[in-house]
Design a protein around this motif. Structure first.
Motif, mmCIF file in Angstrom:
data_model
loop_
_atom_site.group_PDB
_atom_site.id
_atom_site.type_symbol
_atom_site.label_atom_id
_atom_site.label_comp_id
_atom_site.label_asym_id
_atom_site.label_seq_id
_atom_site.Cartn_x
_atom_site.Cartn_y
_atom_site.Cartn_z
ATOM 1 N N TRP A 85 0.942 -1.082 -0.144
ATOM 2 C CA TRP A 85 -0.010 -0.089 0.023
ATOM 3 C C TRP A 85 1.081 1.243 0.071
ATOM 4 C CZ3 TRP A 85 -1.199 -3.259 4.415
ATOM 5 C CH2 TRP A 85 -1.863 -4.285 4.286
ATOM 6 N N TYR A 86 0.403 2.284 -0.894
ATOM 7 C CA TYR A 86 1.349 3.396 -1.109
ATOM 8 C C TYR A 86 0.611 4.560 -0.247
ATOM 9 C CZ TYR A 86 3.226 7.785 -2.626
ATOM 10 O OH TYR A 86 3.859 9.130 -2.710
ATOM 11 N N THR A 87 1.642 5.146 0.739
ATOM 12 C CA THR A 87 1.222 6.299 1.565
ATOM 13 C C THR A 87 2.257 7.426 1.168
ATOM 14 O OG1 THR A 87 2.434 5.859 3.527
ATOM 15 C CG2 THR A 87 0.315 4.471 3.129
ATOM 16 N N ARG A 88 1.894 8.519 1.608
ATOM 17 C CA ARG A 88 2.653 9.755 1.663
ATOM 18 C C ARG A 88 3.994 9.540 2.459
ATOM 19 N NH1 ARG A 88 0.473 13.918 5.958
ATOM 20 N NH2 ARG A 88 -1.440 13.343 6.511
ATOM 21 N N TRP A 89 3.934 8.560 3.336
ATOM 22 C CA TRP A 89 5.280 8.127 4.157
ATOM 23 C C TRP A 89 6.003 7.081 3.333
ATOM 24 C CZ3 TRP A 89 0.536 8.184 6.160
ATOM 25 C CH2 TRP A 89 0.160 9.567 7.051
ATOM 26 N N GLY A 90 5.715 6.441 2.237
ATOM 27 C CA GLY A 90 6.293 5.445 1.661
ATOM 28 C C GLY A 90 5.268 4.326 1.405
ATOM 29 N N TRP A 91 5.811 3.068 0.960
ATOM 30 C CA TRP A 91 5.322 1.879 0.808
ATOM 31 C C TRP A 91 5.022 1.064 2.288
ATOM 32 C CZ3 TRP A 91 2.433 0.611 -3.430
ATOM 33 C CH2 TRP A 91 2.593 1.419 -4.615
ATOM 34 N N ILE A 92 3.983 0.699 2.436
ATOM 35 C CA ILE A 92 3.774 -0.286 3.386
ATOM 36 C C ILE A 92 3.586 -1.683 2.881
ATOM 37 C CG2 ILE A 92 2.096 -1.372 5.255
ATOM 38 C CD1 ILE A 92 0.985 1.502 5.556
ATOM 39 N N GLU A 93 4.619 -2.526 2.981
ATOM 40 C CA GLU A 93 4.910 -3.792 2.483
ATOM 41 C C GLU A 93 4.884 -5.039 3.452
ATOM 42 O OE1 GLU A 93 7.283 -3.553 -1.202
ATOM 43 O OE2 GLU A 93 8.343 -1.854 -0.169
ATOM 44 N N PRO A 94 3.885 -5.482 3.714
ATOM 45 C CA PRO A 94 3.763 -6.676 4.752
ATOM 46 C C PRO A 94 4.528 -8.050 4.196
ATOM 47 C CG PRO A 94 1.600 -5.836 4.228
ATOM 48 C CD PRO A 94 2.512 -5.146 3.342
ATOM 49 N N ARG A 95 5.340 -8.284 5.048
ATOM 50 C CA ARG A 95 6.250 -9.718 4.866
ATOM 51 C C ARG A 95 6.208 -10.480 6.015
ATOM 52 N NH1 ARG A 95 9.613 -5.304 3.468
ATOM 53 N NH2 ARG A 95 10.055 -5.038 1.150
ATOM 54 N N ALA A 96 6.320 -11.721 5.821
ATOM 55 C CA ALA A 96 6.211 -12.728 6.720
ATOM 56 C C ALA A 96 7.448 -12.387 7.716
ATOM 57 C CB ALA A 96 6.392 -14.198 6.268
#
Length: 425
Positions: A85-96
């Motif tokens: 998910w892109y936000t103004r703070w950068g990408w949120i990238e869930p990983r195990a």
């Protein structure tokens, strides 16, 4: 209703609508000994919903597993729905987590694949009679409660009697309207347009969502190499957007951060959309009636949760009412159990979705959680659980999570100050 009263029943349960919610409910009830008539207004075996996010969020996986559909979905090419998910703070990238279990998932799969698959699965289930070309036109009423349906069919009008009528017939549910169950509407101040592309690579091959505050967009890969792209701008942009729909849609997508390369992809559908799509909810029961899927609660399409909630509500209903539907219990009491579970599991999600549908910027607590999740892997995993509807708002915003997010952001600001001093020295 007792067994001695069942002689006048054609079925134990009549379900209106053979989409994911209705078909799943039919299978799960029939496996518990319930005689089910599954009515579908369309006669075409390949009939399917067109406007959809085509997403089965991870909360639906246990239902798919109970239905026995996981192998068939994998064989059909369904894509496990990882996302960033892109936000103004950068990408949120869930990983195990390192050495941890893989992240929970379900599937992205086009409704043109899913709907016929789950409907045929229901038709093969002993105890289910699939009745295509049957459109509910009214309800049978006796002693202040619903006791069946009236339907138009290719052979003429027909009455089908049952202890319970289930509305799985969408947000404009004929069952709900005939039963006098009102809908509570929540304004959605975004509009949505969708298009499908082939040969459209995405980073990591996974879903992408853009939080542009207040506009939104997403790209979800699906079966057969097809990616659905949706844009959901603020309605203030609608008049200008409509002047050149295709040009506006393509320009919107091209301007996205790390935009999907649509100009080198093959668009295989028209650009279609929903200009006015309010969220709505109904009380999911009435005497002799239960509502599941969009008939009970229609969410915001930007979250892609409708199909998951449809399957979950079908499972909750089957678990609550199956014995009573066969005459071995109090049906009204069983319906209350279902309604309580439905409300407990979904009310908080719908409240937040209705608030976010106002096309507003992030609230302070959202800024806290989204910014920290872009900076911390454990909070990204926490957000994944919430986006997958595996935890509710109270667990998502629990004190420990808020404290962790605050600490992450304080540490980030401290590191930024140190970097700034170093670069100026």
């Amino acid at each position: 209703m007792t067994n001695s009263e069942s002689a006048g029943q054609d079925y134990d349960v009549v379900i209106s609508g053979a989409g994911p919610a209705g078909s799943a409910a039919a299978v799960l009830l029939a496996r518990r000994g319930v005689r089910v008539a599954l009515l579908e207004r369309r006669s075409d075996p390949a009939a399917h919903k067109v406007l959809c996010t085509h997403s089965l969020t991870a909360n639906a996986y246990p239902v798919l597993d109970e239905l026995g559909l996981v192998p068939a979905l994998e064989k059909a090419g369904a894509v496990r729905n990882q996302a960033r998910w892109y936000t103004r703070w950068g990408w949120i990238e869930p990983r195990a987590a390192p050495a941890g279990p893989e992240l929970p998932y379900a599937y992205n799969i086009r409704r043109s694949t899913l709907d016929p698959l789950i409907r045929s699965h229901a038709a093969r289930t002993p105890g289910v009679d699939l009745l295509p070309g049957h459109r509910v036109t009214g309800l049978v009423r006796e002693a202040g409660r619903t006791a069946g349906v009236r339907a138009s069919t290719p052979q003429g009008d027909r009455t089908i009697r049952a202890r319970l009528v289930v509305g799985a017939d969408g947000k404009d549910s004929a069952v709900a309207k005939s039963a006098g169950v009102p809908a509570r509407l929540y304004e959605n101040t975004r509009f949505a347009y969708f298009a499908h592309f082939r040969h459209l690579p995405l980073p990591g091959g996974i879903g992408q969502t853009w939080f542009l505050e207040p506009d939104m967009a997403y790209a979800f890969p699906n079966d057969d190499g097809v990616t659905v792209i949706a844009v959901l701008p603020d309605k203030e942009r609608l008049p200008a957007f409509r002047e050149d729909l295709e040009g506006s849609f393509l320009a919107f997508v091209r301007a996205l951060p790390e935009a999907p390369p649509i100009d080198s992809a093959e668009r295989i559908t028209k650009i279609t959309g929903m200009v006015d799509h309010p969220l709505h909810s109904r009380r999911p029961i009435a005497p002799g009636v239960a509502l599941i899927g969009d008939a009970a609660l229609t969410g915001d399409p930007l979250w892609g949760v409708g199909c998951g909630w449809a399957l979950q509500s079908a499972q909750w209903l089957a678990e609550a009412v199956a014995p009573a539907a066969t005459g071995r219990g109090d049906l009204d009491r069983s319906l209350v159990v279902y309604a309580r579970r439905h409300r407990r599991r979904l009310r908080g999600h719908q409240y937040l979705a209705a608030d976010f549908a106002k096309a507003r910027p992030f609230r302070p607590v959202e800024r806290l959680m989204f910014s920290a999740a872009a900076r911390d892997d454990s909070l990204a995993r926490h957000m994944h659980l919430f986006a997958s509807r595996l935890i509710g708002p109270l667990r998502f915003l629990n004190p420990a999570a808020l404290a962790k997010a605050s600490a992450v952001n304080v540490k980030h600001r401290g590191a930024a100050v140190i970097r700034g001093k170093g670069s100026s020295g």
